[in-house]
Design an enzyme around this catalytic site. Structure first.
Site, PDB file in Angstrom:
ATOM      1  N   ARG A   1      96.624  64.186  37.519  1.00  0.00           N
ATOM      2  CA  ARG A   1      97.643  64.242  36.593  1.00  0.00           C
ATOM      3  C   ARG A   1      97.640  65.616  36.564  1.00  0.00           C
ATOM      4  O   ARG A   1      96.602  66.319  35.826  1.00  0.00           O
ATOM      5  CB  ARG A   1      97.147  63.539  35.343  1.00  0.00           C
ATOM      6  CG  ARG A   1      97.848  63.715  34.116  1.00  0.00           C
ATOM      7  CD  ARG A   1      97.385  62.909  32.944  1.00  0.00           C
ATOM      8  NE  ARG A   1      98.026  62.997  31.680  1.00  0.00           N
ATOM      9  CZ  ARG A   1      97.674  63.906  30.856  1.00  0.00           C
ATOM     10  NH1 ARG A   1      96.970  64.927  31.039  1.00  0.00           N
ATOM     11  NH2 ARG A   1      98.359  63.992  29.838  1.00  0.00           N
TER      12      ARG A   1
ATOM     13  N   ASP B   1      97.803  68.208  33.864  1.00  0.00           N
ATOM     14  CA  ASP B   1      98.174  68.305  32.712  1.00  0.00           C
ATOM     15  C   ASP B   1      98.870  69.272  31.913  1.00  0.00           C
ATOM     16  O   ASP B   1      98.823  70.454  32.469  1.00  0.00           O
ATOM     17  CB  ASP B   1      96.611  68.337  31.906  1.00  0.00           C
ATOM     18  CG  ASP B   1      96.605  68.269  30.410  1.00  0.00           C
ATOM     19  OD1 ASP B   1      97.182  67.458  29.738  1.00  0.00           O
ATOM     20  OD2 ASP B   1      96.136  69.497  29.847  1.00  0.00           O
TER      21      ASP B   1
ATOM     22  N   GLU C   1     102.660  65.852  33.971  1.00  0.00           N
ATOM     23  CA  GLU C   1     102.680  65.532  32.478  1.00  0.00           C
ATOM     24  C   GLU C   1     103.737  66.700  31.959  1.00  0.00           C
ATOM     25  O   GLU C   1     103.471  67.613  31.569  1.00  0.00           O
ATOM     26  CB  GLU C   1     101.255  65.592  31.770  1.00  0.00           C
ATOM     27  CG  GLU C   1     101.351  64.900  30.144  1.00  0.00           C
ATOM     28  CD  GLU C   1     100.698  66.063  29.229  1.00  0.00           C
ATOM     29  OE1 GLU C   1     100.839  65.412  28.130  1.00  0.00           O
ATOM     30  OE2 GLU C   1     100.423  67.169  29.459  1.00  0.00           O
TER      31      GLU C   1
ATOM     32  N   ASP D   1      97.655  60.280  23.861  1.00  0.00           N
ATOM     33  CA  ASP D   1      98.301  61.368  22.544  1.00  0.00           C
ATOM     34  C   ASP D   1      99.299  60.700  21.528  1.00  0.00           C
ATOM     35  O   ASP D   1      99.714  59.418  21.708  1.00  0.00           O
ATOM     36  CB  ASP D   1      99.282  62.242  23.562  1.00  0.00           C
ATOM     37  CG  ASP D   1      98.489  63.430  24.068  1.00  0.00           C
ATOM     38  OD1 ASP D   1      97.464  63.786  23.467  1.00  0.00           O
ATOM     39  OD2 ASP D   1      98.889  63.930  25.109  1.00  0.00           O
TER      40      ASP D   1
HETATM   41  C1  GLC Z   1      97.986  67.536  27.218  1.00  0.00           C
HETATM   42  C2  GLC Z   1      97.070  66.244  26.771  1.00  0.00           C
HETATM   43  C3  GLC Z   1      96.647  66.398  25.369  1.00  0.00           C
HETATM   44  C4  GLC Z   1      96.037  67.805  25.171  1.00  0.00           C
HETATM   45  C5  GLC Z   1      96.870  68.861  25.800  1.00  0.00           C
HETATM   46  C6  GLC Z   1      96.145  70.325  25.930  1.00  0.00           C
HETATM   47  O1  GLC Z   1      99.287  67.600  26.692  1.00  0.00           O
HETATM   48  O2  GLC Z   1      97.671  65.058  27.034  1.00  0.00           O
HETATM   49  O3  GLC Z   1      95.984  65.530  24.866  1.00  0.00           O
HETATM   50  O4  GLC Z   1      95.864  68.261  23.754  1.00  0.00           O
HETATM   51  O5  GLC Z   1      97.303  68.663  27.112  1.00  0.00           O
HETATM   52  O6  GLC Z   1      95.274  70.482  27.129  1.00  0.00           O
END
Ligand code: GLC
Length: 613
Positions: free
Chosen positions: A258, A260, A302, A370
């Site tokens: 994933r 991020d 993501e 989230d």
């Molecule tokens: C992504 C994650 C989130 C986190 C952010 C910073 O959006 O899903 O939980 O706060 O990244 O790493």
């Protein structure tokens, strides 16, 4: 270049031209850096265990393995679910019993406890968070998963490191080489210039995009929290070392990575620093790196953005980027529909999704770790006089239970009164009213809440793509307000839906009359039906049905002689709709026969009607 390993050579040769071209373009024809990058790929390939190489070969023969309708995912924090990684191993029976064959374990690498952002501030990419276990535990867990046919997804937090990461520490101590891995500035002039165009991720809990670093006497870019330092991918050493870190996770058995916060990984002054073209070059190169070192490994991007920003992350057929993306707008629109009970926006959103190429595979989900951000199509809503700020306020009021008759129990997240832009937290069950019904002991309310919860799950199981459960949703897990008493967490309401798995509650899944048992059985039934019927295949034709009723969403699917009419009633009153289809239909949930001339739906209920030609 020739390599000793013929398999590697073959794969490398297949991609070499494009890789070099992209790399040279991004890194100004830096030959030395390119050589370092390709050497790293070769080393990662050498380090790849034989068992995983065998799995790669297998997957190369059917690269579409992830488009199988028999897949169900589950997302969880290993710690919250079972304490440790060996703990998760011990609970694989439960995961399998839930019908899950794709397991996403949230960040599990070392991260400072008091500044971790739920593990999204990694201080060592080669070390598991000690409370959870070791890299060896991770490998063993991955092996067990593989043996059971469970694909493992791990987070790769690539936009930033923790301020405790070795690179950050050396940067703080003044080593220029390491400062060059981040965005350091002498004063505030350039940071202030960035602030003119860069939005804020956490306007209330972590305002601004830069933080003063007193030890270095400089300002450092911190898009997320002040302790998460943005990496500078303009520096080729960062890209090589981070790709190396990613491949190391693959070599420990991750089947899916994933990516991020991937839209954020390239920055340029005067832009929003989101979704810049260079991001796509980097993702494409990471895809190629996986194709060469560990083919069959999936990239899940993501990208929590509006639809026209999301879809480009699939890349093109010739030059694919991510295999999987989150169906984020659909998720947010679904919760809008729960609150408004008006399915017109959802129908509009579904028409857009259904017009995309079938090759695009989404992760469909109701909740994740989230918050729910209200990234809706406000242009469309304006025709119903629903303006952005007051509408967001209504949604938040409804889902936090302030609105009269609302059974929901959510909490606000990053409430920014200046923008009227709060987001929302809570578990599916609590947002559907299960929590309130338990408290009031109202049986009818409980039936309604569980029916709505079941309908929302049925919705994500109706769509093509991978339905992913948020751990605990299968037993109607409630909010966990205990974070309010934890000084490290109380500022972050996302912990409301990140509570620990309650195994006593999970035991109740065996009793069909409990909320846990009812939810568990409902989810299992959806999975079973989806597995059995080819109409759920991603190759199916899918369309929006006109139900003639704005509270009821209709979706049609057709594939290989099977036709499905899926109807979802968002109103808290029973509804009748007239698809006017007199063919013989079987209700897949009750098993009853009938036609689809007139279809009755319970309050917050759904029907799955199947016709076999
Ligand atoms: C992504 C994650 C989130 C986190 C952010 C910073 O959006 O899903 O939980 O706060 O990244 O790493």
């Amino acid at each position: 270049m020739e390599y000793r390993d013929p398999e590697f050579s073959d794969r490398f040769r297949r991609h070499e031209d494009e890789l070099k071209w992209l790399y040279y373009e991004l890194y100004h024809s830096d030959e030395k850096a390119y050589a370092g990058f390709t050497e790293m790929l070769y080393r990662c390939r050498e380090e790849r265990p034989e068992s995983l190489r065998a799995a790669d070969r297998e997957r190369e023969t059917h690269p579409d393995w992830y488009k199988d309708r028999r897949l169900t995912g589950m997302q969880m924090y290993a710690g919250a679910f079972a304490g440790t990684l060996p703990g998760v191993r011990g609970k694989l029976d439960y995961i399998a019993e839930s019908g899950v064959n794709c397991l996403h374990l949230m960040p599990l690498l070392e991260s400072p406890k008091d500044r971790s952002d739920g593990g999204y501030a990694v201080s060592d990419f080669r070390k598991v968070q000690p409370e959870l276990g070791t890299m060896e535990d991770l490998r063993e867990l991955a092996e067990d998963c593989r043996a059971r046919g469970i694909a493992l997804c791990l987070d790769f937090v690539m936009n930033h490191t923790s301020e405790d990461h070795e690179w950050a520490r050396r940067a703080r101590a003044g080593e220029k080489e390491y400062q060059d891995r981040y965005f350091f500035y002498d004063g505030w002039e350039i940071p202030n210039a960035y602030e003119q165009t860069v939005p804020q991720v956490f306007p209330a809990t972590a305002p601004g995009n830069f933080t003063w670093c007193p030890e270095a006497g400089k300002t450092v870019m911190t898009t997320f929290h002040p302790y998460q330092w943005d990496l500078n991918y303009m520096n080729p050493a960062v890209f090589t070392d981070m790709t190396d870190n990613m491949l190391n996770l693959c070599n420990h058995g991750a089947d899916t990575i994933r990516l991020d916060a991937v839209p954020y990984i390239w920055k340029a002054l005067g832009t929003s620093c989101r979704n810049l073209p260079q991001v796509h070059t980097l993702v494409r190169m990471m895809r190629i790196a996986c194709e060469i070192v560990c083919p069959g490994t999936l990239l899940l991007g993501e990208v929590v953005m509006e639809p026209d920003k999301v879809v480009p992350y699939f890349g093109t057929v010739q030059k694919p980027e991510c295999h999987l993306l989150y169906n984020v707008t659909t998720m947010a629109t679904l919760w809008h529909t729960v609150a408004t009970k008006d399915a017109r926006l959802l129908a509009h959103q579904m028409r857009q999704v259904f017009s995309l190429p079938r090759e695009y595979t989404f992760v469909n989900y109701l909740r994740c770790h989230d918050d729910i951000g209200w990234g809706l199509d406000f242009g469309f809503l304006r025709q119903f006089a629903q303006e952005e700020v007051p509408h967001k306020k209504f949604l938040n009021d409804y889902l936090t239970g302030k609105w009269k008759d609302s059974p929901a129990r959510g909490e606000l997240y990053n409430d920014d009164p200046r923008l009227g832009d709060a987001r929302l937290c809570g578990t599916t069950a609590s947002l559907c009213g299960v929590e309130k019904a338990l408290e009031t002991g109202d049986r009818e309310a409980m039936n309604r809440a569980l029916r709505l919860d079941g309908m929302l799950h049925a919705f994500i199981f109706t769509l093509s793509g991978i339905p992913v459960l948020y751990s605990g949703d299968e037993i109607a897990r409630l909010n966990d307000p205990s974070y309010h008493d934890d000084p490290l967490r109380r500022e972050d309401s996302r912990y409301l839906h990140r509570g620990a798995m309650d195994w006593e509650k999970a035991e109740k899944r065996r009793k069909k009359t409990t909320p846990e048992g009812r939810m568990f059985a409902a989810v299992r039934q959806l999975e079973e039906i989806r597995r059995k019927h080819r109409v759920f295949d991603p190759k199916a034709d899918v369309w929006v049905l006109d139900t003639g009723n704005e509270h009821v969403l209709g979706i049609g699917r057709y594939y290989c002689g099977e036709q499905l009419l899926a109807l979802f009633n968002f109103l808290d009153q029973p509804q009748k709709v007239r698809p006017g289809d007199e063919k013989a239909y079987t209700d897949l949930i009750s098993g009853k026969e009938g036609d689809a001339g007139t279809v009755r739906l319970e309050a917050g209920g759904f029907r799955w009607l199947l016709h076999q030609f």
